[in-house]
Design a protein around this motif. Structure first.
Motif, PDB file in Angstrom:
ATOM      1  N   ARG A  27       0.813  -1.212   0.000  1.00 36.10           N
ATOM      2  CA  ARG A  27       0.000   0.000   0.000  1.00 36.10           C
ATOM      3  C   ARG A  27       0.852   1.271   0.000  1.00 36.10           C
ATOM      4  N   LYS A  28       2.112   1.163   0.464  1.00 36.80           N
ATOM      5  CA  LYS A  28       2.981   2.340   0.541  1.00 36.80           C
ATOM      6  C   LYS A  28       3.754   2.605  -0.748  1.00 36.80           C
ATOM      7  N   ARG A  29       3.685   1.675  -1.696  1.00 30.12           N
ATOM      8  CA  ARG A  29       4.497   1.839  -2.912  1.00 30.12           C
ATOM      9  C   ARG A  29       4.081   3.096  -3.675  1.00 30.12           C
ATOM     10  N   PRO A  30       5.027   3.750  -4.367  1.00 25.91           N
ATOM     11  CA  PRO A  30       4.713   4.967  -5.136  1.00 25.91           C
ATOM     12  C   PRO A  30       3.672   4.698  -6.212  1.00 25.91           C
ATOM     13  N   LYS A  31       2.772   5.637  -6.397  1.00 29.03           N
ATOM     14  CA  LYS A  31       1.719   5.504  -7.412  1.00 29.03           C
ATOM     15  C   LYS A  31       2.094   6.310  -8.661  1.00 29.03           C
ATOM     16  N   GLY A  32       1.923   5.719  -9.820  1.00 28.05           N
ATOM     17  CA  GLY A  32       2.171   6.432 -11.069  1.00 28.05           C
ATOM     18  C   GLY A  32       3.587   6.961 -11.181  1.00 28.05           C
ATOM     19  N   ASP A  33       3.702   8.277 -11.433  1.00 22.51           N
ATOM     20  CA  ASP A  33       5.014   8.918 -11.576  1.00 22.51           C
ATOM     21  C   ASP A  33       5.507   9.538 -10.270  1.00 22.51           C
ATOM     22  N   GLU A  34       4.904   9.170  -9.176  1.00 26.12           N
ATOM     23  CA  GLU A  34       5.307   9.729  -7.881  1.00 26.12           C
ATOM     24  C   GLU A  34       6.772   9.402  -7.594  1.00 26.12           C
ATOM     25  N   VAL A  35       7.525  10.408  -7.173  1.00 28.85           N
ATOM     26  CA  VAL A  35       8.951  10.236  -6.878  1.00 28.85           C
ATOM     27  C   VAL A  35       9.148  10.152  -5.369  1.00 28.85           C
ATOM     28  N   PRO A  36       9.633   9.016  -4.852  1.00 31.92           N
ATOM     29  CA  PRO A  36       9.838   8.889  -3.408  1.00 31.92           C
ATOM     30  C   PRO A  36      10.954   9.808  -2.930  1.00 31.92           C
ATOM     31  N   LYS A  37      10.779  10.356  -1.743  1.00 26.34           N
ATOM     32  CA  LYS A  37      11.783  11.261  -1.175  1.00 26.34           C
ATOM     33  C   LYS A  37      12.615  10.520  -0.133  1.00 26.34           C
ATOM     34  N   LEU A  38      13.925  10.809  -0.126  1.00 29.66           N
ATOM     35  CA  LEU A  38      14.798  10.229   0.874  1.00 29.66           C
ATOM     36  C   LEU A  38      14.534  10.880   2.234  1.00 29.66           C
ATOM     37  N   PRO A  39      14.556  10.106   3.318  1.00 29.53           N
ATOM     38  CA  PRO A  39      14.426  10.705   4.649  1.00 29.53           C
ATOM     39  C   PRO A  39      15.548  11.707   4.894  1.00 29.53           C
ATOM     40  N   ALA A  40      15.280  12.686   5.751  1.00 26.30           N
ATOM     41  CA  ALA A  40      16.275  13.737   6.027  1.00 26.30           C
ATOM     42  C   ALA A  40      17.572  13.145   6.577  1.00 26.30           C
ATOM     43  N   TRP A  41      17.458  12.123   7.454  1.00 23.98           N
ATOM     44  CA  TRP A  41      18.661  11.550   8.057  1.00 23.98           C
ATOM     45  C   TRP A  41      19.536  10.863   7.011  1.00 23.98           C
ATOM     46  N   MET A  42      18.927  10.344   5.950  1.00 24.61           N
ATOM     47  CA  MET A  42      19.697   9.662   4.917  1.00 24.61           C
ATOM     48  C   MET A  42      20.495  10.646   4.075  1.00 24.61           C
ATOM     49  N   ARG A  43      20.011  11.881   3.991  1.00 20.38           N
ATOM     50  CA  ARG A  43      20.722  12.892   3.200  1.00 20.38           C
ATOM     51  C   ARG A  43      21.979  13.388   3.897  1.00 20.38           C
ATOM     52  N   LYS A  44      22.181  12.996   5.157  1.00 23.49           N
ATOM     53  CA  LYS A  44      23.362  13.416   5.911  1.00 23.49           C
ATOM     54  C   LYS A  44      24.535  12.462   5.741  1.00 23.49           C
ATOM     55  N   VAL A  45      24.339  11.400   4.963  1.00 21.17           N
ATOM     56  CA  VAL A  45      25.387  10.395   4.791  1.00 21.17           C
ATOM     57  C   VAL A  45      26.646  10.991   4.167  1.00 21.17           C
ATOM     58  N   ASP A  46      26.490  12.017   3.339  1.00 25.65           N
ATOM     59  CA  ASP A  46      27.645  12.639   2.668  1.00 25.65           C
ATOM     60  C   ASP A  46      28.713  13.118   3.640  1.00 25.65           C
ATOM     61  N   SER A  47      28.316  13.475   4.844  1.00 22.80           N
ATOM     62  CA  SER A  47      29.266  14.060   5.797  1.00 22.80           C
ATOM     63  C   SER A  47      29.930  13.025   6.696  1.00 22.80           C
ATOM     64  N   LEU A  48      29.605  11.760   6.536  1.00 23.74           N
ATOM     65  CA  LEU A  48      30.137  10.731   7.422  1.00 23.74           C
ATOM     66  C   LEU A  48      31.572  10.363   7.067  1.00 23.74           C
ATOM     67  N   GLY A  49      32.391  10.129   8.112  1.00 24.99           N
ATOM     68  CA  GLY A  49      33.718   9.559   7.944  1.00 24.99           C
ATOM     69  C   GLY A  49      33.693   8.117   8.426  1.00 24.99           C
ATOM     70  N   PHE A  50      34.864   7.569   8.777  1.00 25.26           N
ATOM     71  CA  PHE A  50      34.905   6.179   9.226  1.00 25.26           C
ATOM     72  C   PHE A  50      34.097   5.985  10.505  1.00 25.26           C
ATOM     73  N   GLY A  51      34.354   6.832  11.501  1.00 26.66           N
ATOM     74  CA  GLY A  51      33.657   6.703  12.780  1.00 26.66           C
ATOM     75  C   GLY A  51      32.163   6.897  12.645  1.00 26.66           C
ATOM     76  N   GLY A  52      31.776   7.901  11.853  1.00 23.70           N
ATOM     77  CA  GLY A  52      30.355   8.152  11.632  1.00 23.70           C
ATOM     78  C   GLY A  52      29.687   6.999  10.906  1.00 23.70           C
ATOM     79  N   GLY A  53      30.379   6.448   9.905  1.00 25.48           N
ATOM     80  CA  GLY A  53      29.837   5.306   9.177  1.00 25.48           C
ATOM     81  C   GLY A  53      29.703   4.085  10.079  1.00 25.48           C
ATOM     82  N   LEU A  54      30.696   3.866  10.946  1.00 25.07           N
ATOM     83  CA  LEU A  54      30.663   2.746  11.886  1.00 25.07           C
ATOM     84  C   LEU A  54      29.464   2.855  12.825  1.00 25.07           C
TER      85      LEU A  54
END
Length: 225
Positions: free
Chosen positions: A95-122
């Protein structure tokens, strides 16, 4: 021991095919600190899975042991309940799957992955494995089998490690492949990220459906051998 490995395989694959950790590791591989953050995430993810399956297996030792001549009603009922939950979650994902041409949005926390280093990734990999409900759901049936089995200590440890490695394989393979051929993988990883983001709910729907029926079948086999 071979039969136990066979029982844990589909649920380990369930964690492995789960789109969320794959999307996160792809984001780390596309980030400015790809080599360090991806390795950190991989280590945290494996350790987190081991912690979850290990804790659930320890709790499962309090259930009645399995005996082919006197199968445990409690274990059978728990597996039936788990299978029913997986089927309910399958419907919810559909029921949660995108309908038609709907574009799913990434959660805000996932967009912060760019700033992670080794410790943050761990820390992020460990956190994601421990708090992700899917890890617990897919690990529960396996933990029951391991906790109520007659495996020796060494066999139990081997089973736990095999489960964790299979479950983490879809994070491990991209990290190793990136270390070998980073530039050639950027475009395919980006395309895979887009596809997984869109098809996340459909993939999880199928996984929950298949593993739900597997757990129900296992439970029925225990109650009515």
């Amino acid at each position: 021991m071979g039969s136990v490995i066979g029982e844990l395989l589909p649920f380990a694959l369930g964690i492995a095919i789960s789109p969320l950790p794959i999307i996160v590791v792809i984001l780390t591989l596309l980030s400015p600190k790809a080599r360090t953050s991806s390795v950190g995430f991989l280590i945290g993810w494996v350790v987190g899975i081991l912690a979850v399956i290990g804790a659930l297996t320890a709790l499962s030792t309090f259930l009645p042991d399995r005996d082919d001549s006197h199968p445990s009603v409690v274990v059978g009922l728990v597996k039936l309940a788990l299978g029913g939950l997986l089927l309910v979650l399958s419907v919810a994902q559909w029921r949660k799957r995108p309908k038609g041409d709907e574009v799913p949005k990434l959660p805000a926390w996932m967009r912060k992955v760019d700033s992670l280093g080794f410790g943050g990734g761990l820390r992020f990999g460990l956190f994601l494995a421990v708090v992700n409900p899917k890890t617990f759901i897919f690990s529960t049936s396996v933990a029951i089998d391991l906790g109520t089995s007659d495996l020796t200590g060494d066999e139990l440890i081997i089973s736990l490690v095999v489960f964790a490695l299979i479950a983490a394989s879809t994070v491990l393979v991209p990290v190793v492949a990136y270390a070998i051929a980073a530039e050639r993988l950027r475009a395919p990883l980006s395309a895979l990220h887009v596809w997984l983001s869109r098809e996340n709910h459909t993939i999880m729907c199928v996984l929950f459906l298949v593993l739900g029926f597997s757990a129900i079948g296992s439970g029925l086999g225990i109650l009515w051998p």
